[in-house]
Each structure stands twice: as structure tokens, then as C-alpha cells.
Design an enzyme around this catalytic site. Structure first.
Site, PDB file in Angstrom:
ATOM      1  CE  LYS A 206       5.967   5.858  -6.593  1.00 11.32           C
ATOM      2  NZ  LYS A 206       7.196   5.564  -5.842  1.00 11.32           N
ATOM      3  CD  GLU A 212      -4.622  -2.840   1.496  1.00  9.96           C
ATOM      4  OE1 GLU A 212      -4.271  -2.721   0.301  1.00  9.96           O
ATOM      5  OE2 GLU A 212      -3.890  -3.366   2.361  1.00  9.96           O
ATOM      6  N   GLY A 267       6.877   6.120  -1.610  1.00  8.45           N
ATOM      7  CA  GLY A 267       5.595   6.249  -0.920  1.00  8.45           C
ATOM      8  C   GLY A 267       5.719   6.917   0.442  1.00  8.45           C
ATOM      9  NE  ARG A 268      10.490   3.662   3.268  1.00  6.94           N
ATOM     10  CZ  ARG A 268      10.499   2.792   2.259  1.00  6.94           C
ATOM     11  NH1 ARG A 268       9.369   2.484   1.651  1.00  6.94           N
ATOM     12  NH2 ARG A 268      11.619   2.226   1.847  1.00  6.94           N
ATOM     13  CD  GLU A 353       7.134   0.503   3.735  1.00  4.40           C
ATOM     14  OE1 GLU A 353       6.933   1.725   3.754  1.00  4.40           O
ATOM     15  OE2 GLU A 353       6.322  -0.298   3.249  1.00  4.40           O
ATOM     16  CG  HIS A 384       0.075   7.436  34.104  1.00  9.07           C
ATOM     17  ND1 HIS A 384      -0.023   7.696  35.458  1.00  9.07           N
ATOM     18  CD2 HIS A 384       0.370   8.618  33.506  1.00  9.07           C
ATOM     19  CE1 HIS A 384       0.178   8.994  35.666  1.00  9.07           C
ATOM     20  NE2 HIS A 384       0.416   9.577  34.494  1.00  9.07           N
ATOM     21  CE  LYS A 512       1.800  -4.270  -1.265  1.00 13.79           C
ATOM     22  NZ  LYS A 512       2.311  -3.298  -2.226  1.00 13.79           N
TER      23      LYS A 512
HETATM   24  C1  G6Q Z   1       5.816   3.324   1.221  1.00 10.68           C
HETATM   25  C2  G6Q Z   1       5.255   2.077   0.762  1.00 10.68           C
HETATM   26  C3  G6Q Z   1       3.774   1.906   1.002  1.00 10.68           C
HETATM   27  C4  G6Q Z   1       2.880   2.607  -0.009  1.00 10.68           C
HETATM   28  C5  G6Q Z   1       1.483   2.011   0.102  1.00 10.68           C
HETATM   29  C6  G6Q Z   1       0.484   2.682  -0.807  1.00 10.68           C
HETATM   30  O1  G6Q Z   1       6.957   3.661   1.039  1.00 10.68           O
HETATM   31  O2  G6Q Z   1       5.613   1.873  -0.539  1.00 10.68           O
HETATM   32  O3  G6Q Z   1       3.391   2.285   2.300  1.00 10.68           O
HETATM   33  O4  G6Q Z   1       2.869   3.980   0.209  1.00 10.68           O
HETATM   34  O5  G6Q Z   1       1.539   0.644  -0.169  1.00 10.68           O
HETATM   35  O6  G6Q Z   1       0.874   2.576  -2.128  1.00 10.68           O
HETATM   36  P1  G6Q Z   1       0.137   3.338  -3.267  1.00 10.68           P
HETATM   37  O7  G6Q Z   1       0.312   4.805  -3.014  1.00 10.68           O
HETATM   38  O8  G6Q Z   1       0.791   2.898  -4.536  1.00 10.68           O
HETATM   39  O9  G6Q Z   1      -1.314   2.965  -3.193  1.00 10.68           O
END
Ligand code: G6Q
Length: 549
Positions: A206, A212, A267-268, A353, A384, A512
Site C-alpha cells: 500500500k 521487506e 492494511g489489515r 494490531e 495433542h 522500524k
Molecule cells: C496493517 C499494517 C501492516 C501493513 C504492512 C505492509 O494494517 O499496516 O501489516 O499491511 O506493514 O504495508 P504496505 O502494504 O504499505 O507494504
């Protein structure tokens, strides 16, 4: 004291909890043959039996009064209306617009977002079809057989876990491989054995700033170019999903290969946006739309059903009951379905989160517990191992069991065994086994009295452990959409009760920033270190290891 803990409903729940603590669910079931039916309901293809919870009608009513006092209905409506409810980031929260099949407008800042949502879905559909029917070919004319989906967090968990959950419905046109971790082993493992000429890379970010994802995409690009491809071939093999179109084009993704998303999608909560492209590629666009449709049905249910018939509200309020009045610190998710094994990890991000917060929307410190630890894994495996603690440990761990009543193409014996284990666990958690029962069994076996008394303590099962059971006919895309939206709304309701902003995530930022500062010191081995002694020491050790010492 906060306004929440001072509220009338909170006070009455505190009193009710005291009286409930002296009672046992097995006595309630014995006394009331209608209990199971009275505390069960169906909606959107999901059946919830919540009768094995430490509640009676009075408690449920008090919980609904609390929701009412916290103005749940008005806050829910504000979310659906596109108001800026994520105030710390100045954003609306409108992932529900992405699955809005009502034909009606959805506004952000006075502007209807539906035209851009539908245009992006049309673009996803056309692209998915072009990949599937072989129209979109690689740079040497080969059809695309593999997709490498690169993203992390919300740009990874949804696509990966939902694709995995719907494996029986895969269209085997392509195989999607997911990469999230910056640990190079992950991408190396995935790229090994793939033919670049028939591989598409979907880069999902996003923000387009995530370390990463950027690094993994660079590695994939190097791999691609080393396979003999030219820079100009990238356009056929790399697409991106991002709200930061400028950064994506600067990175080298052709503008027509960028699928947009918007800052009003967290994002989530983004699997419903073009972040879900890998799901469409794996399952076909029709199945992807079904997923959205299921979520839309849950949205309608959440908006329209009264609290006592509202799945997300009931599940949310049960969670509040245990967290705030019984001291439960965690909540376990137990899908009895192999393909749904990733679901606990999905809800873990969604819930932790969103509601892992200590400050209210008004900027006050909370004086009550907020989001619990979410964990879990697939049944029967957990039986188990960790179920021991749920049954006999000292901590309360409310559980959500999930089971499809039918599974496509599966052996009936296996499925009956799976279901019997699921039901058996909920029963054991609820009813337990008394000391007297165990003792008389041991006596009957001829154990001497003294040994029997000692062993009986170990074998006593307290019971009275709460659980929900969610059943569905089978886990198709529509049902899964409803299930995910159920948990989204559950988390939302709890956020409203606790008065927190469920849509920001400031807690992940500091790590971060510090990580980036440390990376500089790891890459420049001569740079002086100015961190705390422990961190300096760890960096020194790493540097020495890199130098071969
Ligand atoms: C979700 C968070 C987080 C995000 C990642 C990836 O609500 O904000 O998990 O989705 O850090 O972010 P980008 O999509 O910006 O790479």
C-alpha cells in the site's frame, strides 16, 4: 476512573460476574433443556452455538446495554458512512465499500468512491482472465504458470491465508507462491525451480515504502534479469498493487501495471482491494467476487440485525465479558479444517494490531484491559499439545471452534473423526469431570483408597471453560468472506467498547525506525555505535561474525 468503568452497565456486569463465578455451566445445561437452542443463531451461512459460555440471559442483556451505552450503533454507522474515524491518521475506514454490492454510493470526503472501486475490480478481472486464458504471455511467448506474490503484513496474510483456505476451489491455471519475510531464505526457496519466462511477480505494498517488500522485489527483479530477460521485459512480468502510484512507477513498474488502492483501506483490511489480486489469480475472479459477496452479506447483517441476533456483536461482547470481568488475557481460535489452519494467524493481526492499545480516542490512558492475545492452530493437532492448559491450567482461555459440516472430496471416516474431536473438546471444556466421578472410577478399578484420592486430583477436569462453536456447510468463498467479515466487525465492536482507535498501528513504528538505524551500522562496519550497551554488544557480535570471527 474512566467513563467506561464508571458506567452503569459496567457496574452491573461487575456484580453479575461475581454471581456467575460461583456457578457451573453443566448445572445450567442440566436445568434447562432449551439452553443450547436459546443461545444459538445462524446468519450468512454461519451457525454459532454460544451456549457453552458463562452467560445467562441477564448477562447478555447487560452486555448489550453496555454496547448501547458506548453508542455502538452510531459508531458503526459512522464507519459505514465514511467518516474519518481513524482520527490519528486522519482517514476514513471504508473497506466495506470494496465489497459493496448495494449499487449505492459510498462517500469519502463527499466523493463517491464506487466508480474507482468498480473500475479497479474490472481491471483485476480482465488481468486475471488474460493470465488464465494465456493471452498475457511472458517475454518469450510462454504462458504464465507461476505467480510470486510479494508483500508483508496486511499485504500478505489475507491473500495467502484466504487462498490456502479455498484450496479445493483452486483453478489450476497458475500456482501462486507467497513471499513476505526479508529473510533471504524465503525468496530464494520460492524462486528456486521457477522459470522466469513463465513467472509473474505481484508486488503488493500500500505504502510502497516497506523495506521487506522492496528488497524482495529487487531480488526478484535481479533474478528475472539474470535469466536473460531485458529491462524492457519487466513490464510483462511485474505488476504492483499500491496506493503510492508515484513511488511504484519510480521503482520501474509500468503505470498500466499498477492496481490502485486507497488510504481509506487499512492494511489489515485490504484483502478486499486489489491486494486480493493473488486470490483471484489462484481461484478465478468469480470465486474472488464470491468472497466479497460473503463479506457484504455479513456487513448487511452487522448493520441490520438487532444485538441479540447479531453475530459480530454477540461474539464481541462475549470477548469483553471474559477480558474485563474474568481476567482472560488470551483467546484461542481452533479451526477444525486443515485448509483453514492459517486463520488464527490472520485474526491475530486483525485483532492484536487493531485493539492492542492503551489510549482512548479522546487521548486518555485506559484503566481496563483491551485486546487479548489471539492464538491457535488447527484441530485436532492442538489436542495433542496445548489443549492441556486450556482444560486444566490456571488461566481462562475462551475458545472459538470452527468446523465445516461437509468437505469436498473427502473420506467420511476422517471427517466424522474430525467432527467428533471438535464436539468432544467443547463438551469436555464445558462439563469437565468432577473429583467424585474420577474417584469412584478409580475405586471401581481397584486402586487403593490413598492412591485413588491423590490420582483423582490430577485427573479431575474443572470444566466451566467457555467456548463458541461456529459451523458452516462447507468453506466456499462466500462463507469464508462472511467469516472474515464476522471477525472484522467483532474487533470493531470491541474497539468501540474499549474506546480505542482500532485502525491505527503506531506501536509498530518505533521498531522500524530503530531497525533502519541499526541497518546503517551493520552495513558500515566502521561506524561508531551510540546505542545502549546490550544493543551495541549484539551489533558487535554480528559484525565480527560477518568478518569471519
Ligand atoms: C496493517 C499494517 C501492516 C501493513 C504492512 C505492509 O494494517 O499496516 O501489516 O499491511 O506493514 O504495508 P504496505 O502494504 O504499505 O507494504
Amino acid at each position: 476512573m474512566s467513563s467506561l468503568t464508571q458506567s452503569v452497565a459496567w457496574q452491573s456486569l461487575t456484580t453479575l460476574a461475581q454471581s456467575i463465578k460461583g456457578q457451573h455451566m453443566r448445572d445450567w445445561f442440566a436445568a434447562d433443556p432449551t439452553r443450547a437452542e436459546a443461545f444459538s443463531l445462524s446468519a450468512c451461512g454461519l451457525y454459532l452455538d454460544y451456549s457453552k459460555n458463562l452467560v445467562n440471559r441477564q448477562v447478555m442483556d447487560a452486555l448489550f446495554s453496555l454496547a448501547d451505552e458506548r453508542q455502538l450503533a452510531a459508531k458503526r454507522d459512522a464507519m459505514f458512512a465514511g467518516e474519518v474515524i481513524n482520527h490519528t491518521e486522519g482517514r476514513a475506514v471504508l473497506h466495506t465499500a470494496l465489497r459493496n454490492f448495494s449499487g449505492q454510493a459510498r462517500h469519502v470526503d463527499g466523493q463517491d468512491v464506487m466508480p474507482q472501486v468498480l473500475a479497479t475490480q474490472a481491471k483485476m478481472k480482465a488481468f486475471t482472465q488474460a493470465i488464465h486464458n494465456g493471452e498475457h504471455k511472458g517475454y518469450t511467448g510462454k504462458v504464465i504458470r507461476h505467480v510470486v506474490s510479494i508483500g508483508i503484513g496486511g499485504s500478505f496474510l489475507g491473500p495467502k491465508i484466504m487462498s490456502e483456505a479455498l484450496k479445493p476451489f483452486w483453478q489450476d491455471k497458475v500456482k501462486v507462491h507467497f513471499v513476505a519475510n526479508v529473510d533471504g531464505s524465503h525468496i530464494q526457496d520460492v524462486l528456486k525451480g521457477l522459470d522466469a519466462q513463465e513467472t509473474l511477480v505481484v508486488m503488493s505494498s500500500k505504502s510502497f515504502t516497506t523495506q521487506e517488500t522492496l528488497q524482495n522485489t529487487l531480488t526478484a527483479r535481479d533474478w528475472f534479469l539474470h535469466s536473460g530477460a531485458k529491462q524492457t521485459d519487466i513490464a510483462k512480468h511485474f505488476v504492483a498493487v499500491s496506493s503510492n502510484v508515484k513511488a511504484a512507477t519510480e521503482f520501474g513498474i509500468a503505470e498500466e501495471n499498477i492496481f490502485p488502492m486507497w488510504d481509506w483501506v487499512g492494511g489489515r483490511y485490504s484483502l478486499w482491494s486489489a491486494i486480493g489480486l493473488p486470490i483471484a489469480l489462484q481461484l478465478g475472479f468469480e470465486n474472488y467476487l464470491e468472497l466479497l459477496q460473503g463479506a457484504y452479506e455479513m456487513d448487511c447483517h452487522f448493520q441490520n440485525a438487532p444485538p441479540e441476533k447479531n453475530l459480530p456483536v454477540i461474539m464481541a461482547m462475549l470477548g469483553v465479558w471474559y477480558v474485563n470481568f474474568f481476567g482472560a488475557q488470551s483467546h484461542v481460535l481452533l479451526p477444525y479444517y486443515h485448509y483453514l489452519r492459517g486463520f488464527p494467524a490472520y485474526v491475530q493481526q486483525l485483532d492484536m494490531e487493531s485493539n492492542g492499545k492503551s489510549v482512548t480516542v479522546d487521548g486518555e490512558w485506559v484503566d481496563y484491559a483491551t485486546g487479548p492475545v489471539i492464538w491457535g492452530s488447527e484441530g485436532t493437532n492442538g489436542q495433542h499439545s496445548f489443549h492441556q492448559l486450556i482444560h486444566q491450567g490456571q488461566v481462562m482461555i475462551p475458545a472459538d471452534f470452527m468446523l465445516p459440516l461437509n468437505v469436498p472430496n473427502q473420506d467420511n471416516t476422517h471427517h466424522a473423526m474430525l467432527a467428533s474431536n471438535c464436539f468432544g473438546q467443547t463438551q469436555a471444556l464445558m462439563q469437565g469431570k468432577t473429583y467424585e466421578q474420577v474417584l469412584s472410577e478409580l475405586r471401581a478399578k481397584g486402586l487403593d483408597e490413598e492412591s485413588a484420592k491423590v490420582l483423582a486430583r490430577h485427573k479431575t477436569m474443572p470444566g466451566n471453560k467457555p467456548s463458541n462453536t461456529l459451523l458452516f456447510q462447507q468453506l466456499d468463498a462466500r462463507t469464508l468472506g462472511a467469516l472474515v467479515a464476522l471477525y472484522e466487525h467483532k474487533v470493531f465492536v470491541q474497539g468501540v467498547i474499549w474506546g480505542v482507535n482500532s485502525f491505527d498501528q503506531w506501536g509498530v513504528e518505533l521498531g522500524k525506525v530503530l531497525g533502519n538505524q541499526i541497518l546503517d551500522k551493520l552495513q558500515d562496519r566502521e561506524a561508531s555505535l551510540g546505542f545502549d550497551a546490550s544493543t551495541n554488544q549484539l551489533i558487535e557480535k554480528f559484525r565480527r561474525a560477518q568478518n569471519g570471527h
